[in-house]
Enzyme design. Structure first.
Site, PDB file in Angstrom:
ATOM      1  N   HIS A  75       0.823  -1.334   0.054  1.00  0.00           N
ATOM      2  CA  HIS A  75       0.086  -0.155   0.027  1.00  0.00           C
ATOM      3  C   HIS A  75       0.733   1.275   0.057  1.00  0.00           C
ATOM      4  CE1 HIS A  75      -0.264  -0.467   4.683  1.00  0.00           C
ATOM      5  NE2 HIS A  75       0.911   0.314   4.360  1.00  0.00           N
ATOM      6  N   HIS A  83      -1.754   5.211   9.510  1.00  0.00           N
ATOM      7  CA  HIS A  83      -0.415   5.991   9.624  1.00  0.00           C
ATOM      8  C   HIS A  83      -0.393   7.083  10.174  1.00  0.00           C
ATOM      9  CE1 HIS A  83      -0.179   2.573   6.450  1.00  0.00           C
ATOM     10  NE2 HIS A  83       1.156   2.599   6.535  1.00  0.00           N
ATOM     11  N   HIS A  98      10.285  -4.264   4.378  1.00  0.00           N
ATOM     12  CA  HIS A  98      10.804  -3.104   3.985  1.00  0.00           C
ATOM     13  C   HIS A  98      11.173  -2.300   5.526  1.00  0.00           C
ATOM     14  CE1 HIS A  98       6.589  -1.995   4.615  1.00  0.00           C
ATOM     15  NE2 HIS A  98       6.824  -0.844   4.496  1.00  0.00           N
ATOM     16  N   GLU A 149       3.809  -5.103   8.711  1.00  0.00           N
ATOM     17  CA  GLU A 149       2.696  -4.846   8.308  1.00  0.00           C
ATOM     18  C   GLU A 149       2.076  -6.035   7.776  1.00  0.00           C
ATOM     19  OE1 GLU A 149       2.865  -0.208   6.794  1.00  0.00           O
ATOM     20  OE2 GLU A 149       3.152  -1.874   5.486  1.00  0.00           O
TER      21      GLU A 149
HETATM   22 FE   LIG Z   1       2.376   1.362   5.330  1.00  0.00          FE
END
Ligand SMILES: [Fe+2]
Length: 286
Positions: free
Chosen positions: A12, A59, A191, A238
């Site tokens: 995303h 977020h 990531h 995530e």
């Molecule tokens: Fe994210």
């Protein structure tokens, strides 16, 4: 009763929203990623879900470090997006299904999940970008957003998120209306955005996670959160949203499609489609 047709896992990152806004889907950098959704669109054209339950992490648009629920469930009939400062257009408002939300909230609380109930909830890029990827024509169905804390430690465990998904799956199975539900988990895969390991990607671990998600999700619960951070990067956690998505597939899950592309904005970008077949149906077919 509601029927869970399957699950989709997708990244995303905000840069995707900018690429969509700029019409860069066929640019050499973006094409290997966007073309990975062609099979998703074909599958959905056949399956035609009425509602999408979306597991994602906020977020900072809705919750921030000062107040951050471990699990929060939207119970509204619409969910607005707002400018998050990424330079991407504000998305159209997503429709909700409050009746289904409350049914799921009741089921989750009965199962011992002390969730936060949100009759007002904003949705950020972790929901709007996957919706735009999955339904590029903008004809996405009503959603039930479920937010999982992947930001402020301590985070819920892999096992807890799998169980959260299973509870959602049970609640959907007892919903009295005859609707088809798609479950989506967004974020990841490996990531890390900052620190000494910024740009860290682990293809081997990502592949292992995607393989096990179909075959044996329980096996993934052996990884503690510090181990997931070590193996997938600080923001690779995530993947918890993917675990919850998988948990909601209460039948027999089989992989329909997978795309994995490195890098998209310093992230390992993955797309996974899992079909959910009721167990009785599988026995009959056998
Ligand atoms: Fe994210």
């Amino acid at each position: 009763m509601a029927r869970i047709i399957g699950g989709i896992g997708t990244t995303h990152v905000p840069a995707i929203g900018k690429a969509i806004a700029d019409g860069k889907q066929n640019d050499p950098y973006w094409k290997p990623f966007f073309s990975g959704f062609d099979a998703v669109h074909k599958w959905l054209a056949r399956e035609q879900p009425d509602v999408a339950v979306v597991f994602s992490n906020d977020h900072g648009l809705n919750f921030f470090l000062d107040k951050l629920p471990t699990f929060a469930v939207g119970a509204a009939n619409e969910y607005r997006n707002e400018d998050e400062g990424w330079g991407i257009p504000v998305s159209k408002t997503a429709q909700g299904n409050a009746d289904l939300s409350w049914h799921m909230i009741n089921g989750l609380v009965e199962d011992g999940f002390d969730i936060t109930m949100c009759q007002e909830m904003l949705v950020d890029h972790a929901i709007t970008i996957p919706l735009q990827l999955i339904w590029p024509n903008g004809d996405w169905p009503p959603i039930v957003p479920i937010s999982i804390n992947t930001v402020q430690h301590p985070l819920p465990s892999m096992a807890r998120c799998l169980e959260l998904g299973r509870s959602v799956g049970r609640a959907l199975a007892s919903y009295p209306r005859d609707i088809k539900v798609l479950v989506i988990g967004t974020g990841g895969l490996s990531h890390q955005l900052d620190g000494e390991r910024a740009g860290f990607i682990n293809k081997e671990f990502d592949t292992h996670c995607m393989d096990q998600l179909t075959a044996d999700p329980e096996a993934l619960t052996r990884y503690s959160i510090p181990q997931v951070v070590e193996l997938a990067g600080a923001q690779g956690v995530e993947f918890l949203n993917w675990m919850a998505m998988r948990g909601a597939l209460t039948g027999t899950a089989s992989e329909v499609h997978r795309n994995y592309h490195i890098p998209i904005s310093n992230t390992a970008a993955a797309t996974l489609v899992l079909e959910n077949r009721p167990r009785a149906e599988k026995r009959k077919a056998a």
